[in-house]
Design a protein around this motif. Structure first.
Motif, PDB file in Angstrom:
ATOM      1  N   ALA A  44      -7.732   0.539 -11.249  1.00  0.00           N
ATOM      2  CA  ALA A  44      -7.089  -0.351 -10.286  1.00  0.00           C
ATOM      3  C   ALA A  44      -5.985   0.409  -9.560  1.00  0.00           C
ATOM      4  CB  ALA A  44      -6.488  -1.553 -10.996  1.00  0.00           C
ATOM      5  N   ARG A  45      -5.934   0.257  -8.257  1.00  0.00           N
ATOM      6  CA  ARG A  45      -4.852   0.871  -7.517  1.00  0.00           C
ATOM      7  C   ARG A  45      -3.808  -0.204  -7.227  1.00  0.00           C
ATOM      8  NH1 ARG A  45      -4.803   5.720  -5.904  1.00  0.00           N
ATOM      9  NH2 ARG A  45      -3.147   5.115  -4.499  1.00  0.00           N
ATOM     10  N   ASP A  46      -2.666   0.255  -6.772  1.00  0.00           N
ATOM     11  CA  ASP A  46      -1.626  -0.719  -6.437  1.00  0.00           C
ATOM     12  C   ASP A  46      -1.809  -1.187  -4.995  1.00  0.00           C
ATOM     13  OD1 ASP A  46      -0.522  -0.579  -8.904  1.00  0.00           O
ATOM     14  OD2 ASP A  46       1.043   0.839  -8.368  1.00  0.00           O
TER      15      ASP A  46
ATOM     16  N   GLU B  97      -8.213  11.344  -1.168  1.00  0.00           N
ATOM     17  CA  GLU B  97      -7.083  12.199  -1.517  1.00  0.00           C
ATOM     18  C   GLU B  97      -5.939  11.995  -0.542  1.00  0.00           C
ATOM     19  OE1 GLU B  97      -7.747  16.231  -2.978  1.00  0.00           O
ATOM     20  OE2 GLU B  97      -9.825  15.656  -3.296  1.00  0.00           O
ATOM     21  N   ARG B  98      -4.762  12.269  -1.043  1.00  0.00           N
ATOM     22  CA  ARG B  98      -3.532  12.127  -0.282  1.00  0.00           C
ATOM     23  C   ARG B  98      -3.613  12.881   1.053  1.00  0.00           C
ATOM     24  NH1 ARG B  98       1.976  12.114  -0.537  1.00  0.00           N
ATOM     25  NH2 ARG B  98       2.348  10.724  -2.270  1.00  0.00           N
ATOM     26  N   ALA B  99      -3.149  12.253   2.144  1.00  0.00           N
ATOM     27  CA  ALA B  99      -3.295  12.856   3.472  1.00  0.00           C
ATOM     28  C   ALA B  99      -2.419  14.096   3.639  1.00  0.00           C
ATOM     29  CB  ALA B  99      -2.967  11.830   4.546  1.00  0.00           C
TER      30      ALA B  99
ATOM     31  N   MET C  22       0.835  -1.203   0.000  1.00  0.00           N
ATOM     32  CA  MET C  22       0.000   0.000   0.000  1.00  0.00           C
ATOM     33  C   MET C  22       0.863   1.244   0.000  1.00  0.00           C
ATOM     34  SD  MET C  22      -1.632   0.083   3.794  1.00  0.00           S
ATOM     35  CE  MET C  22      -2.032  -1.586   4.257  1.00  0.00           C
ATOM     36  N   ASP C  23       0.302   2.336  -0.504  1.00  0.00           N
ATOM     37  CA  ASP C  23       1.026   3.601  -0.558  1.00  0.00           C
ATOM     38  C   ASP C  23       1.142   4.200   0.830  1.00  0.00           C
ATOM     39  OD1 ASP C  23       1.065   3.192  -3.208  1.00  0.00           O
ATOM     40  OD2 ASP C  23      -0.164   4.923  -3.756  1.00  0.00           O
ATOM     41  N   ALA C  24       2.137   5.051   0.975  1.00  0.00           N
ATOM     42  CA  ALA C  24       2.370   5.661   2.279  1.00  0.00           C
ATOM     43  C   ALA C  24       1.447   6.840   2.537  1.00  0.00           C
ATOM     44  CB  ALA C  24       3.821   6.122   2.362  1.00  0.00           C
ATOM     45  N   ASP C  25       0.756   7.317   1.507  1.00  0.00           N
ATOM     46  CA  ASP C  25       0.027   8.580   1.655  1.00  0.00           C
ATOM     47  C   ASP C  25      -1.406   8.411   2.158  1.00  0.00           C
ATOM     48  OD1 ASP C  25      -1.062   7.455  -0.539  1.00  0.00           O
ATOM     49  OD2 ASP C  25      -0.489   9.020  -1.943  1.00  0.00           O
ATOM     50  N   LEU C  26      -1.760   7.197   2.620  1.00  0.00           N
ATOM     51  CA  LEU C  26      -3.098   6.892   3.141  1.00  0.00           C
ATOM     52  C   LEU C  26      -4.190   6.984   2.078  1.00  0.00           C
ATOM     53  CD1 LEU C  26      -2.907   8.567   6.660  1.00  0.00           C
ATOM     54  CD2 LEU C  26      -2.887   6.127   6.129  1.00  0.00           C
ATOM     55  N   GLN C  27      -3.782   6.995   0.788  1.00  0.00           N
ATOM     56  CA  GLN C  27      -4.779   6.917  -0.279  1.00  0.00           C
ATOM     57  C   GLN C  27      -5.313   5.493  -0.378  1.00  0.00           C
ATOM     58  OE1 GLN C  27      -2.712   8.756  -3.741  1.00  0.00           O
ATOM     59  NE2 GLN C  27      -4.663   9.816  -4.016  1.00  0.00           N
ATOM     60  N   ASP C  28      -4.529   4.564   0.143  1.00  0.00           N
ATOM     61  CA  ASP C  28      -4.975   3.178   0.230  1.00  0.00           C
ATOM     62  C   ASP C  28      -5.339   2.926   1.688  1.00  0.00           C
ATOM     63  OD1 ASP C  28      -4.128   3.017  -2.387  1.00  0.00           O
ATOM     64  OD2 ASP C  28      -2.186   2.178  -1.854  1.00  0.00           O
TER      65      ASP C  28
HETATM   66 MG    MG Z   1      -0.890   8.876  -3.759  1.00  0.00          MG
END
Ligand code: MG
Ligand code: UDP
Length: 312
Positions: free
Chosen positions: A157-159, A201-203, A94-100
């Motif tokens: 699709a997200r990663d 959206e990105r945190a 998962m991404d670090a930006d809390l988008q996931d």
């Molecule tokens: Mg992002």
């Protein structure tokens, strides 16, 4: 002893969100008491204090691991490194930006453990908060891609994905240098469950993807999973031959019937330019594939690890 879940987090200049992310994943992990966790931060050559924060977190919580690259190798390389070092029975990226949203994790685990899936992927159903131009091109990309490639690539699709060990090992078996995860995940097969959610959206911090970077990435994706562009020259060449053949017959007939008054230089010049352009375009496509093949043949490592607190 419960099963181990490895969470792989690629980080590139994420100092603003990293602590927030850790708090959230920590909170979620504490609700899943039957499972052990391993959180692998892959520092992809960040220029800010990302590595420092990773080390700080690792010193406080021994479930936190980090791998730090010698330079920026890109998200795909970071994912590969995380997979390679992970030892979980289940692996999540998962991404670090809390988008996931980590909060989806319990639901994802359930699908693998009790519903028999090999992987659970996520896709966003809206593209809220994204520039319209970007959404338009993104849609176009998925349309073209799915037309010309046999590997299915899901729109939106997200990663963000949870996988079984077997699935991850299959991904690791694909050692190509030009990695396009969205395609690789489709290519290996297995049963995948798709969860849908609204775009978040990105945190904090900024996206690392400019429009230009995304465009290049999409071209890379097309080339990695389709050879259709290579056939363009064959089709165009064939069409031009047919047109030329018809034109020759018409000109011969005209000359026999009406004689040969010299005219038509402008049109000739246009045709030469046009055909020249098409030829260069086709050679260009060929060159692109050749350059990819060249990079693959060099067989360079996908990433270089400068420091880590992992043994494997
Ligand atoms: Mg992002
Ligand atoms: N990322 C990375 N290396 C890069 C670019 C991005 O590891 O060269 C990571 C980044 O830290 C984040 C994830 O990939 O965790 C997704 O990046 P971003 O949020 O910028 O992309 P977006 O969500 O806008 O597609």
């Amino acid at each position: 002893m419960g099963k181990l879940i490895s969470v792989v987090v690629p980080c590139y200049n994420e100092q603003e969100v990293l602590k927030m992310f850790y708090d959230e994943i920590n909170r979620v992990s504490l609700t899943m008491t039957n499972y052990n966790f391993e959180i692998i931060f892959v520092n992809d050559g960040s220029k800010d204090d990302t590595l420092l924060i990773c080390k700080e977190l690792a010193s406080k919580d021994d479930r936190v691991k980090y791998i730090s690259f010698s330079r920026n190798f890109g998200k795909e390389a970071a994912i590969f490194a995380g997979f390679e070092k992970s030892s979980g029975d289940l692996v999540c990226m998962m991404d670090a930006d809390l988008q996931d949203p980590p909060a989806l994790l319990p639901e994802m685990v359930k699908a693998i453990e009790y519903e028999g899936y090999d992987s659970v992927a996520t896709r966003r159903v809206t593209r809220k908060g994204e520039p319209p131009v970007r959404s338009f091109f993104a849609r176009m990309f998925y349309k073209i891609m799915n037309k010309i490639s046999k590997t299915e690539i899901v729109d939106g699709a997200r990663d963000y994905r949870l996988m079984t060990r077997q699935f991850v090992d299959s991904i690791l078996d694909l050692k190509e240098y030009n990695r396009f995860s969205k395609g690789l995940f489709g290519w290996v097969g297995y049963n995948t469950k798709w969860l849908e959610y609204e775009n978040v959206e990105r945190a904090a911090g900024e996206t690392k993807w400019s429009f230009w970077k995304l465009l290049l990435y999409s071209i890379e994706g097309i080339m990695a999973f389709s050879t259709v562009p290579l056939s363009i020259s064959v089709v165009v060449g064939l069409i031009f031959c047919i047109i030329a053949f018809i034109a020759i017959i018409i000109i011969i007939a005209k000359t026999i019937l009406f004689g040969d008054p010299v005219s038509g230089w402008p049109s000739t010049a246009c045709i030469i330019l046009f055909v020249g352009g098409v030829q260069l375009f086709c050679i260009g496509i060929l060159g692109q594939y050749l350059s990819k093949a060249y990079l693959e043949i060099k067989n360079r490592p996908i990433y270089i690890c400068k420091e880590t607190n992992m043994k494997k």
